[in-house]
Enzyme design. Sequence first.
Site, PDB file in Angstrom:
ATOM      1  N   THR A   1       0.839  -1.198   0.000  1.00  0.00           N
ATOM      2  CA  THR A   1       0.000   0.000   0.000  1.00  0.00           C
ATOM      3  C   THR A   1       0.876   1.251   0.000  1.00  0.00           C
ATOM      4  O   THR A   1       1.794   1.356   0.824  1.00  0.00           O
ATOM      5  CB  THR A   1      -0.937  -0.002   1.238  1.00  0.00           C
TER       6      THR A   1
ATOM      7  N   GLU B   1      -2.615  -2.796  13.695  1.00  0.00           N
ATOM      8  CA  GLU B   1      -3.105  -2.837  12.309  1.00  0.00           C
ATOM      9  C   GLU B   1      -4.430  -3.603  12.257  1.00  0.00           C
ATOM     10  O   GLU B   1      -5.388  -3.173  11.611  1.00  0.00           O
ATOM     11  CB  GLU B   1      -2.069  -3.506  11.391  1.00  0.00           C
ATOM     12  N   ARG B   2      -4.480  -4.719  12.952  1.00  0.00           N
ATOM     13  CA  ARG B   2      -5.693  -5.549  12.908  1.00  0.00           C
ATOM     14  C   ARG B   2      -6.855  -4.867  13.611  1.00  0.00           C
ATOM     15  O   ARG B   2      -7.998  -4.927  13.142  1.00  0.00           O
ATOM     16  CB  ARG B   2      -5.389  -6.928  13.502  1.00  0.00           C
TER      17      ARG B   2
HETATM   18  C1  FAD Z   1      -5.197  -4.137  -1.046  1.00  0.00           C
HETATM   19  C2  FAD Z   1      -4.125  -4.800  -0.257  1.00  0.00           C
HETATM   20  C3  FAD Z   1      -3.204  -4.037   0.437  1.00  0.00           C
HETATM   21  C4  FAD Z   1      -2.145  -4.655   1.100  1.00  0.00           C
HETATM   22  N1  FAD Z   1      -1.185  -3.876   1.707  1.00  0.00           N
HETATM   23  C5  FAD Z   1      -0.063  -4.461   2.199  1.00  0.00           C
HETATM   24  C6  FAD Z   1       1.035  -3.667   2.670  1.00  0.00           C
HETATM   25  O1  FAD Z   1       0.969  -2.441   2.709  1.00  0.00           O
HETATM   26  N2  FAD Z   1       2.154  -4.309   3.081  1.00  0.00           N
HETATM   27  C7  FAD Z   1       2.283  -5.660   3.055  1.00  0.00           C
HETATM   28  O2  FAD Z   1       3.340  -6.174   3.432  1.00  0.00           O
HETATM   29  N3  FAD Z   1       1.268  -6.450   2.620  1.00  0.00           N
HETATM   30  C8  FAD Z   1       0.100  -5.880   2.179  1.00  0.00           C
HETATM   31  N4  FAD Z   1      -0.932  -6.678   1.722  1.00  0.00           N
HETATM   32  C9  FAD Z   1      -0.742  -8.108   1.647  1.00  0.00           C
HETATM   33  C10 FAD Z   1      -1.592  -8.901   2.636  1.00  0.00           C
HETATM   34  O3  FAD Z   1      -1.118  -8.721   3.939  1.00  0.00           O
HETATM   35  C11 FAD Z   1      -1.543 -10.355   2.166  1.00  0.00           C
HETATM   36  O4  FAD Z   1      -2.263 -10.430   0.943  1.00  0.00           O
HETATM   37  C12 FAD Z   1      -2.120 -11.322   3.182  1.00  0.00           C
HETATM   38  O5  FAD Z   1      -1.317 -11.362   4.332  1.00  0.00           O
HETATM   39  C13 FAD Z   1      -2.251 -12.747   2.612  1.00  0.00           C
HETATM   40  O6  FAD Z   1      -1.080 -13.172   1.987  1.00  0.00           O
HETATM   41  P1  FAD Z   1      -1.150 -13.783   0.497  1.00  0.00           P
HETATM   42  O7  FAD Z   1      -1.896 -12.800  -0.338  1.00  0.00           O
HETATM   43  O8  FAD Z   1       0.226 -14.119   0.084  1.00  0.00           O
HETATM   44  O9  FAD Z   1      -2.018 -15.075   0.621  1.00  0.00           O
HETATM   45  P2  FAD Z   1      -1.502 -16.536   1.045  1.00  0.00           P
HETATM   46  O10 FAD Z   1      -0.692 -16.446   2.278  1.00  0.00           O
HETATM   47  O11 FAD Z   1      -0.905 -17.188  -0.135  1.00  0.00           O
HETATM   48  O12 FAD Z   1      -2.887 -17.229   1.386  1.00  0.00           O
HETATM   49  C14 FAD Z   1      -3.777 -17.707   0.374  1.00  0.00           C
HETATM   50  C15 FAD Z   1      -4.956 -18.351   1.076  1.00  0.00           C
HETATM   51  O13 FAD Z   1      -4.501 -19.459   1.853  1.00  0.00           O
HETATM   52  C16 FAD Z   1      -4.887 -19.290   3.198  1.00  0.00           C
HETATM   53  N5  FAD Z   1      -3.858 -19.799   4.096  1.00  0.00           N
HETATM   54  C17 FAD Z   1      -2.533 -19.501   4.110  1.00  0.00           C
HETATM   55  N6  FAD Z   1      -1.931 -20.122   5.123  1.00  0.00           N
HETATM   56  C18 FAD Z   1      -2.875 -20.835   5.774  1.00  0.00           C
HETATM   57  C19 FAD Z   1      -2.889 -21.678   6.917  1.00  0.00           C
HETATM   58  N7  FAD Z   1      -1.792 -21.899   7.643  1.00  0.00           N
HETATM   59  N8  FAD Z   1      -4.046 -22.250   7.285  1.00  0.00           N
HETATM   60  C20 FAD Z   1      -5.185 -22.026   6.594  1.00  0.00           C
HETATM   61  N9  FAD Z   1      -5.246 -21.219   5.509  1.00  0.00           N
HETATM   62  C21 FAD Z   1      -4.113 -20.624   5.117  1.00  0.00           C
HETATM   63  C22 FAD Z   1      -5.079 -17.800   3.384  1.00  0.00           C
HETATM   64  O14 FAD Z   1      -5.925 -17.514   4.471  1.00  0.00           O
HETATM   65  C23 FAD Z   1      -5.678 -17.414   2.047  1.00  0.00           C
HETATM   66  O15 FAD Z   1      -7.045 -17.672   2.055  1.00  0.00           O
HETATM   67  C24 FAD Z   1      -2.033  -6.084   1.107  1.00  0.00           C
HETATM   68  C25 FAD Z   1      -3.005  -6.847   0.453  1.00  0.00           C
HETATM   69  C26 FAD Z   1      -4.034  -6.235  -0.228  1.00  0.00           C
HETATM   70  C27 FAD Z   1      -5.027  -7.098  -0.947  1.00  0.00           C
END
Ligand code: FAD
Length: 379
Positions: free
Chosen positions: A159, A242-243
Amino acid sequence: MYEAYFTEEHRIFRTAVRKFVEREILPHVDRWEEEELFPVELYRRCADEGFLGIGYPEAYGGTPCDRFMSIVHTEEMIRCGSVGLVAGLGSHRIAMPPVVRMGTEEQKRRFLVPVLKGEKIAALGITEPDAGSDVANIRTRAVRDGDHYIVNGAKTFITSGCRAHLVTTAVRTGEAGYKGVSLLVIDGATPGFSVAKKIRKIGWNASDTAELAFVDCRIPAENLLGGEGQGFYGIMANFQDERLFLAVMAHAVAALALEESIKYAKQREAFGRPLSGFQVTRHKLADMATLLEVAREFNYRIAARMEAGEDAVKEVSMAKNFACRACDRVVFDAVQLHGGFGCAREYLVERLYRDSRILSIGGGTTEIMKEIIGKIMQL
Ligand SMILES: Cc1cc2nc3c(=O)[nH]c(=O)nc-3n(C[C@H](O)[C@H](O)[C@H](O)COP(=O)(O)OP(=O)(O)OC[C@H]3O[C@@H](n4cnc5c(N)ncnc54)[C@H](O)[C@@H]3O)c2cc1C
């Protein structure tokens, strides 16, 4: 109504933020959403009003205050109807707390002061193309070379990343796993740093979201926050506020969607009466109001417990999940109640519906929140 949490000072501040939103944001926000960016000058305007400094130490240009002041600010800012704008303007709120918590006096002056003045934009870079929820597995590497680190890797979904001057970046300085993670503040002007892509999204359109690339970036070692290997703790400590604030955003979005729905239900007619003349509509609105009330009250309660210094990791995770689910339900019903108009760009609930979707993914997904809750409950 909420005397238990809010004082006269909070109420005065609420009025000031509401007026600011009405004057400076509402007349332009639809255009900024369409253009997928808000003007950079807005950071300065918010700094001048003292909004960027809320909750930060006075010595660096901040205004120390309790979380309820930040809650008031978030609730009122969300009334602009663009969660993206609030997230973009507020990216310092996730990027700068590690500087406050772990930084030296010199680092606080160098990084925090210009951000709170609205002169520099700060972003937090944790997520990578191959590691999101699994923070301990990040791969962006920082190798020590004299007085510098050489950084190679990539970050995604950052972001404010497209125009950030400073990125508080999670890097691997050591062994595999969480013990090898450190936090390094990376200057956006560093040779080898680039915005690989601006990510187009389902919602939060007024905020820019970047994929960042680091190719042999030479970063001064004096930009390391805390010691090597302390990054994971810094990241985890950061997540709690944050949360909480994502949960607050969720209840604030739900409140706005409900407000719009009540107005619409009273004014729109079908079969010779307003929509609110149907019991099913009134029940829908009552359910929406109930979800909102419970989510909001729980968020306030958890904020109060955090203010009292309690460790509320489990409850914050619950608050985020509950408020996001409540918000998703409320915006879904808000669109339903608006019928075809709920699907039209001209109607606010259409945007709220899209913006809501991101809240249960950013800052830790619903599933990760449940993992945390389960672990603390020793399930
Ligand atoms: C609009 C937007 C703004 C954001 N801004 C920031 C930012 O400023 N800085 C930053 O660092 N990040 C940012 N994020 C990233 C965000 O924190 C991540 O998208 C989020 O933490 C999930 O990671 P991932 O997308 O890699 O999904 P993944 O980790 O690949 O997960 C994919 C799916 O698998 C599930 N999953 C993963 N592990 C497990 C488990 N152990 N058990 C069960 N289910 C699981 C997840 O819940 C999800 O449904 C942003 C995301 C968005 C969409």
